[in-house]
Every structure is written in C-alpha cells, then in structure tokens.
Enzyme design. Structure first.
Site, PDB file in Angstrom:
ATOM      1  N   LYS A   1       0.844  -1.210   0.000  1.00  0.00           N
ATOM      2  CA  LYS A   1       0.000   0.000   0.000  1.00  0.00           C
ATOM      3  C   LYS A   1       0.872   1.250   0.000  1.00  0.00           C
ATOM      4  O   LYS A   1       2.043   1.214   0.401  1.00  0.00           O
ATOM      5  CB  LYS A   1      -0.925   0.022   1.225  1.00  0.00           C
ATOM      6  CG  LYS A   1      -0.223   0.106   2.605  1.00  0.00           C
ATOM      7  CD  LYS A   1       0.086   1.511   3.103  1.00  0.00           C
ATOM      8  CE  LYS A   1       0.724   1.513   4.488  1.00  0.00           C
ATOM      9  NZ  LYS A   1       1.632   2.601   4.774  1.00  0.00           N
TER      10      LYS A   1
ATOM     11  N   ALA B   1      10.758  -2.400   5.517  1.00  0.00           N
ATOM     12  CA  ALA B   1      10.873  -1.196   6.359  1.00  0.00           C
ATOM     13  C   ALA B   1      10.803   0.056   5.488  1.00  0.00           C
ATOM     14  O   ALA B   1      11.668   0.920   5.510  1.00  0.00           O
ATOM     15  CB  ALA B   1      12.156  -1.221   7.189  1.00  0.00           C
TER      16      ALA B   1
ATOM     17  N   GLY C   1       7.479   1.660   4.648  1.00  0.00           N
ATOM     18  CA  GLY C   1       6.230   2.431   4.718  1.00  0.00           C
ATOM     19  C   GLY C   1       5.199   1.919   3.734  1.00  0.00           C
ATOM     20  O   GLY C   1       4.253   2.613   3.380  1.00  0.00           O
ATOM     21  N   MET C   2       5.379   0.660   3.301  1.00  0.00           N
ATOM     22  CA  MET C   2       4.449   0.079   2.323  1.00  0.00           C
ATOM     23  C   MET C   2       3.674  -1.099   2.887  1.00  0.00           C
ATOM     24  O   MET C   2       3.028  -1.849   2.144  1.00  0.00           O
ATOM     25  CB  MET C   2       5.210  -0.347   1.072  1.00  0.00           C
ATOM     26  CG  MET C   2       5.961   0.806   0.430  1.00  0.00           C
ATOM     27  SD  MET C   2       6.495   0.419  -1.225  1.00  0.00           S
ATOM     28  CE  MET C   2       4.979   0.659  -2.138  1.00  0.00           C
TER      29      MET C   2
ATOM     30  N   GLY D   1       4.563  -3.927   4.057  1.00  0.00           N
ATOM     31  CA  GLY D   1       4.965  -5.230   3.523  1.00  0.00           C
ATOM     32  C   GLY D   1       4.687  -6.394   4.474  1.00  0.00           C
ATOM     33  O   GLY D   1       4.122  -7.418   4.067  1.00  0.00           O
ATOM     34  N   GLY D   2       5.074  -6.240   5.712  1.00  0.00           N
ATOM     35  CA  GLY D   2       4.855  -7.313   6.693  1.00  0.00           C
ATOM     36  C   GLY D   2       3.373  -7.499   6.982  1.00  0.00           C
ATOM     37  O   GLY D   2       2.881  -8.633   7.064  1.00  0.00           O
ATOM     38  N   SER D   3       2.650  -6.393   7.095  1.00  0.00           N
ATOM     39  CA  SER D   3       1.214  -6.458   7.399  1.00  0.00           C
ATOM     40  C   SER D   3       0.437  -7.138   6.282  1.00  0.00           C
ATOM     41  O   SER D   3      -0.485  -7.917   6.533  1.00  0.00           O
ATOM     42  CB  SER D   3       0.644  -5.049   7.589  1.00  0.00           C
ATOM     43  OG  SER D   3       1.347  -4.363   8.588  1.00  0.00           O
TER      44      SER D   3
ATOM     45  N   ASP E   1      -2.023  -2.030  10.775  1.00  0.00           N
ATOM     46  CA  ASP E   1      -2.336  -1.926   9.342  1.00  0.00           C
ATOM     47  C   ASP E   1      -2.897  -3.223   8.768  1.00  0.00           C
ATOM     48  O   ASP E   1      -3.290  -3.259   7.595  1.00  0.00           O
ATOM     49  CB  ASP E   1      -1.072  -1.553   8.543  1.00  0.00           C
ATOM     50  CG  ASP E   1      -0.753  -0.065   8.617  1.00  0.00           C
ATOM     51  OD1 ASP E   1      -1.633   0.711   9.060  1.00  0.00           O
ATOM     52  OD2 ASP E   1       0.371   0.320   8.235  1.00  0.00           O
TER      53      ASP E   1
HETATM   54  P1  ATP Z   1       4.450  -0.197   7.638  1.00  0.00           P
HETATM   55  O1  ATP Z   1       4.107   0.472   6.349  1.00  0.00           O
HETATM   56  O2  ATP Z   1       3.298  -1.045   8.166  1.00  0.00           O
HETATM   57  O3  ATP Z   1       5.059   0.696   8.627  1.00  0.00           O
HETATM   58  P2  ATP Z   1       6.978  -1.124   6.783  1.00  0.00           P
HETATM   59  O4  ATP Z   1       6.965  -1.222   5.293  1.00  0.00           O
HETATM   60  O5  ATP Z   1       7.542   0.129   7.342  1.00  0.00           O
HETATM   61  O6  ATP Z   1       5.512  -1.333   7.291  1.00  0.00           O
HETATM   62  P3  ATP Z   1       7.759  -3.858   7.043  1.00  0.00           P
HETATM   63  O7  ATP Z   1       8.519  -4.072   5.783  1.00  0.00           O
HETATM   64  O8  ATP Z   1       6.375  -4.361   7.089  1.00  0.00           O
HETATM   65  O9  ATP Z   1       7.789  -2.290   7.401  1.00  0.00           O
HETATM   66  O10 ATP Z   1       8.535  -4.529   8.258  1.00  0.00           O
HETATM   67  C1  ATP Z   1       9.417  -3.929   9.093  1.00  0.00           C
HETATM   68  C2  ATP Z   1      10.018  -4.950  10.063  1.00  0.00           C
HETATM   69  O11 ATP Z   1       9.188  -6.082  10.289  1.00  0.00           O
HETATM   70  C3  ATP Z   1      11.337  -5.491   9.553  1.00  0.00           C
HETATM   71  O12 ATP Z   1      12.283  -5.240  10.542  1.00  0.00           O
HETATM   72  C4  ATP Z   1      11.171  -6.961   9.367  1.00  0.00           C
HETATM   73  O13 ATP Z   1      12.262  -7.714   9.806  1.00  0.00           O
HETATM   74  C5  ATP Z   1       9.935  -7.305  10.186  1.00  0.00           C
HETATM   75  N1  ATP Z   1       9.121  -8.330   9.490  1.00  0.00           N
HETATM   76  C6  ATP Z   1       8.584  -9.419  10.036  1.00  0.00           C
HETATM   77  N2  ATP Z   1       7.908 -10.127   9.125  1.00  0.00           N
HETATM   78  C7  ATP Z   1       8.002  -9.492   7.962  1.00  0.00           C
HETATM   79  C8  ATP Z   1       7.520  -9.736   6.648  1.00  0.00           C
HETATM   80  N3  ATP Z   1       6.804 -10.820   6.349  1.00  0.00           N
HETATM   81  N4  ATP Z   1       7.783  -8.817   5.697  1.00  0.00           N
HETATM   82  C9  ATP Z   1       8.502  -7.700   6.003  1.00  0.00           C
HETATM   83  N5  ATP Z   1       9.010  -7.430   7.219  1.00  0.00           N
HETATM   84  C10 ATP Z   1       8.764  -8.306   8.200  1.00  0.00           C
END
Ligand code: ATP
Length: 286
Positions: free
Chosen positions: A11, A96, A98-99, A101-103, A136
């Site tokens: 997203k 990490a 802001g997209m 990815g983990g959620s 999220d």
């Molecule tokens: P958001 O937009 O929700 O803030 P984000 O894009 O900033 O998410 P993510 O990539 O979702 O961050 O993840 C950040 C942290 O979560 C990383 O340190 C990673 O090790 C941990 N993590 C655990 N599971 C996952 C996964 N399936 N995909 C990505 N990161 C994951």
C-alpha cells in the site's frame, strides 16, 4: 486442497494525518490507504506438524518473528486447527519502507488459512482478530482504497482511485515505524492535511481534486532525518509528477502521473541518478 498461492499487495498512503497520541502509546490516525501493484507471493502448504517459514529474502526472519508466522499461529489457536503449515514467502515489497509489507503478508496468511481450511469466518471477524498482529493488518485484509481511522482498525471502503501511473522509489535506508512515531510531536503538528477533502475527491472520481491534499505529517520526522527523501520528491516533480509524497513512515516516495510516457521517462531518469535502490512503475489496485 493441500496448498494455496496468494498475492499480497503493498500500500501507499495518499494522505496521512496523526490526530493525537493515545495513553497506550498508539496514535490516533486518519489516513487514506491505497493498494498498488507491487506484491509478495505466498504459498501455504499443509504439513503434519508445526509452523515453518521459508523466505527468499536474506534480511527477513524465517522464524516466529516473521509476521506470517504470527498470523498462522493466531489462526491455529483461534480455530483450534490441527496439523501444521509451511509458509513460503517470495518477497518483492521493499522492507521497512512504509508500504505495509509485513502487514500485507500477515493479511494474506489469515485469508489463505481461511480458504485452505474452509473456515466459516467472516472478513469482519478476520479483520477484528488481525489488529493484534499490527494496526495496518485490518486494512490489508480489506484492500483497495480505504479511509483508515482509530489506530488503523476503523475502516471505510472508498471508491477506487482514478486510474493513473504511480512511480515508487525507495532510497537505500530502512526506516522503522516505531522510531518515527516516537519522534513525532503529535501536539506540535501545525499543518494537518485535509483528509475529508481528499475523501470527497476520491468519491467523486476526481484525480486533480485528490492531488492538492496529498500530505503526510510523518514527513516532519523522517525527512529531517533523511533529506534524500525530499530530494527524490523534488526529482519526481521535476520529471513530471503532478504530486509526490512519502508513504507511511517512509522512506519510500511515490509520484502520481497521468501519462504513461512521462512516468516511464521519470522512472528511467531517477533510476540513472541512483538516489533510489528500489524503483517501480505501477498503478493503483482496486
Ligand atoms: P508499515 O508500512 O506497516 O510501517 P513497513 O513497510 O515500514 O511497514 P515492514 O517491511 O512491514 O515495514 O517490516 C518492518 C520490520 O518487520 C522489519 O524489521 C522486518 O524484519 C519485520 N518483518 C517481520 N515479518 C516481515 C515480513 N513478512 N515482511 C517484512 N518485514 C517483516
């Protein structure tokens, strides 16, 4: 059915406002979420025993710290499922970034398990359960274009974003959501985006009406820490984006284009500058 393969979409935030810090440490937000065509691919396979995770991305944990593991554990406990599950994760969404990815991976596991085990559970219930994994995750279950309020769990589906081209660029830095919120002075934010006006423009299918409201209060924390974000935003505007913004807590920047040729040319030019390690040209996903 013993196995299922799913796409988990990333997203962007077309607008992001933080209203206040809550006593439990969470923040009350008001943001517009939009899926884009960058996705991870997950394959869930039933196994005799235990939850196992395999990923092609060296930086990601392949154990109980991966959000896909947490999502599977939640489903196994909540619905008293027997046997085990192997989760294979092909990672394409920047980490990490802001997209979400983990959620979005966690959301895909929740939905995938529902399908794989034929569980009679509503999407609303799945969304309620999912907030324990991350704020999220409920949006990632819903998908498309949505207004997200509360800590992210109060969701209102919106009309699909008008078609356009979205250039997404992530500089070679990782930003942690926790750091950004901890350093945000929610009280001191002097300019709040007009999210209601953005929602009205979305509902009217009016892309030019959306653009002036593209603001993200988290830029006030992430940009001073990482000025390259501002540089990328400016490059996108220079190369023809109608508007450009940081997504979520950053550092990913996106730009909105109406003409494919302009977007493609901006993609090539920004790629050549090497300000962004990962760069994608994509579209909104309804
Ligand atoms: P958001 O937009 O929700 O803030 P984000 O894009 O900033 O998410 P993510 O990539 O979702 O961050 O993840 C950040 C942290 O979560 C990383 O340190 C990673 O090790 C941990 N993590 C655990 N599971 C996952 C996964 N399936 N995909 C990505 N990161 C994951």
């Amino acid at each position: 059915m013993d196995s299922i393969t799913l796409k988990a979409y990333a997203k962007i935030n077309l607008g992001l406002d933080v209203l206040r810090r809550l006593e439990n440490g969470y923040h009350e937000v008001k943001m517009v979420m939009q899926n884009v065509g960058i996705y991870d691919e997950l394959t869930l396979t039933k196994t005799p025993l235990g939850i196992t995770v395999e990923t092609d991305h060296a930086e990601l944990p392949a154990d109980e710290n991966n959000l896909v593991y947490k999502a599977a554990k939640l489903m196994f406990e909540e619905f008293r499922l027997s046997g085990g599950l192997h989760i294979q994760l092909e990672k394409n969404i920047p980490i990490a970034a802001g997209m979400a990815g983990g959620s979005t991976d966690a959301a895909a596991v929740l939905k995938g398990i529902r399908e794989l085990y034929g569980l009679d559970v509503s999407t609303k219930r799945l969304m309620e359960l999912s907030v324990s994994i991350g704020a999220d995750v409920p949006y990632c279950i819903l998908g498309g274009t949505a207004l997200s309020q509360g800590i992210g769990e109060i969701l209102t589906p919106l009309s699909p974003m008008p078609q356009c081209h979205i250039l997404v660029a992530k500089p070679d830095i990782n930003v942690f959501t926790k750091f950004v919120y901890e350093h945000l002075d929610a009280q001191g934010v002097d300019k709040h985006p007009d999210i209601d006006a953005m929602v009205a423009a979305i509902q009217a299918g009016n892309l030019p009406g959306i653009l002036p409201h593209m603001e993200n209060v988290l830029e006030t924390v992430t940009i001073p820490a990482h000025p390259i974000i501002k540089e990328i935003k400016q490059l996108m505007i220079t190369y023809g984006a109608h508007a450009s913004l940081m997504s979520g807590s950053g550092p990913t920047v996106f730009g909105i284009f109406t003409e494919y040729e302009k977007a493609q040319s901006a993609y090539e030019k920004i790629k050549a500058t090497q300000v962004a390690k990962q760069i994608f040209l994509t579209t909104p996903i309804a």
